[in-house]
Design a protein around this motif. Structure first.
Motif, PDB file in Angstrom:
ATOM      1  N   UNK A  61       0.989  -1.282  -0.139  1.00 24.85           N
ATOM      2  CA  UNK A  61       0.005  -0.041   0.019  1.00 24.85           C
ATOM      3  C   UNK A  61       0.839   1.167   0.004  1.00 24.85           C
ATOM      4  N   UNK A  62       0.609   2.068  -0.879  1.00 27.55           N
ATOM      5  CA  UNK A  62       1.264   3.351  -1.053  1.00 27.55           C
ATOM      6  C   UNK A  62       0.576   4.645  -0.405  1.00 27.55           C
ATOM      7  N   UNK A  63       1.033   5.250   0.557  1.00 30.29           N
ATOM      8  CA  UNK A  63       0.250   6.105   1.475  1.00 30.29           C
ATOM      9  C   UNK A  63       0.868   7.530   1.210  1.00 30.29           C
ATOM     10  N   UNK A  64       0.062   8.573   1.160  1.00 36.60           N
ATOM     11  CA  UNK A  64       0.201   9.935   1.299  1.00 36.60           C
ATOM     12  C   UNK A  64      -0.356  10.430   2.443  1.00 36.60           C
ATOM     13  N   UNK A  65       0.411  11.132   3.115  1.00 35.74           N
ATOM     14  CA  UNK A  65      -0.024  11.650   4.524  1.00 35.74           C
ATOM     15  C   UNK A  65      -0.778  10.580   5.524  1.00 35.74           C
ATOM     16  N   UNK A  66      -0.293   9.576   5.299  1.00 34.99           N
ATOM     17  CA  UNK A  66      -1.302   8.459   5.913  1.00 34.99           C
ATOM     18  C   UNK A  66      -2.542   7.839   5.383  1.00 34.99           C
ATOM     19  N   UNK A  67      -2.797   8.358   4.076  1.00 40.04           N
ATOM     20  CA  UNK A  67      -3.904   7.845   3.428  1.00 40.04           C
ATOM     21  C   UNK A  67      -3.586   6.878   2.255  1.00 40.04           C
ATOM     22  N   UNK A  68      -4.330   5.895   2.165  1.00 36.16           N
ATOM     23  CA  UNK A  68      -3.709   5.098   0.939  1.00 36.16           C
ATOM     24  C   UNK A  68      -4.301   5.705  -0.443  1.00 36.16           C
ATOM     25  N   UNK A  69      -3.139   5.914  -1.085  1.00 34.76           N
ATOM     26  CA  UNK A  69      -3.181   6.527  -2.321  1.00 34.76           C
ATOM     27  C   UNK A  69      -3.440   5.337  -3.398  1.00 34.76           C
ATOM     28  N   UNK A  70      -2.631   4.467  -3.454  1.00 35.86           N
ATOM     29  CA  UNK A  70      -3.033   3.206  -4.173  1.00 35.86           C
ATOM     30  C   UNK A  70      -2.200   1.969  -3.683  1.00 35.86           C
ATOM     31  N   UNK A  71      -2.496   0.758  -4.304  1.00 39.64           N
ATOM     32  CA  UNK A  71      -1.909  -0.313  -3.690  1.00 39.64           C
ATOM     33  C   UNK A  71      -1.536  -1.309  -5.006  1.00 39.64           C
ATOM     34  N   UNK A  72      -1.190  -2.745  -4.681  1.00 38.09           N
ATOM     35  CA  UNK A  72      -0.719  -3.460  -5.743  1.00 38.09           C
ATOM     36  C   UNK A  72       0.269  -4.527  -5.099  1.00 38.09           C
ATOM     37  N   UNK A  73       1.036  -5.149  -6.015  1.00 34.46           N
ATOM     38  CA  UNK A  73       1.824  -6.066  -5.541  1.00 34.46           C
ATOM     39  C   UNK A  73       3.418  -5.580  -6.189  1.00 34.46           C
TER      40      UNK A  73
END
Length: 147
Positions: free
Chosen positions: A108-120
């Motif tokens: 999970x990729x987060x910006x300011x603690x919020x999930x921006x996108x995810x994947x593998x």
């Protein structure tokens, strides 16, 4: 008596094998953790310290391939000013064959603690001069189903 010693030696060898594999996997994961820790600190030199020269990151997004030079990505991460960033991997699967390893890990990729996108993430590593380094990085990226 000799049979007992042989049995003990076989038991010890078999029981040490999983420990050796776990130790190898931990060694492979060191540069992976270092890379993502440096990414979170927006530390370009830290990211590149564990990556071979001229590596590209290949992303699969909605059926399209996107490639970017790792130097360019590290520069963009270091220059980011829109809040804290982090890429959190979990449950990595590590496969090793001699001096080649592959790590498959959901993220999970987060910006300011919020999930921006995810994947593998799929990272390929090589052991060069006794040191594991990242020689390839691919990822899938999506915005949906990132609970």
């Amino acid at each position: 008596m000799n049979l007992r010693k042989l049995g003990f030696a076989i038991t010890m060898t078999c029981s040490l094998s999983p420990c050796y594999a776990a130790d190898q996997a931990a060694q492979v994961m060191e540069p992976v953790h270092h890379f993502f820790d440096a990414l979170g600190r927006q530390d370009k030199s830290g990211m590149l310290a564990v990556v071979a020269p001229n590596v590209e990151i290949t992303s699969v997004q909605q059926g399209e391939l996107r490639r970017r030079n790792m130097d360019s990505l590290a520069e963009a991460i270091a220059a980011h000013r829109g809040g804290a960033i982090a890429e959190h991997i979990h449950d990595p699967l590590v496969h090793i064959d001699n001096d080649l390893a592959v790590v498959w890990a959901p993220y999970k990729f987060t910006l300011d603690g919020h999930v921006n996108h995810c994947g593998t993430d799929v990272l390929t590593l090589a052991r060069i001069d006794g040191r594991w380094i990242i020689i390839g990085l691919s990822d899938s990226e999506r915005k949906e189903n990132c609970q």
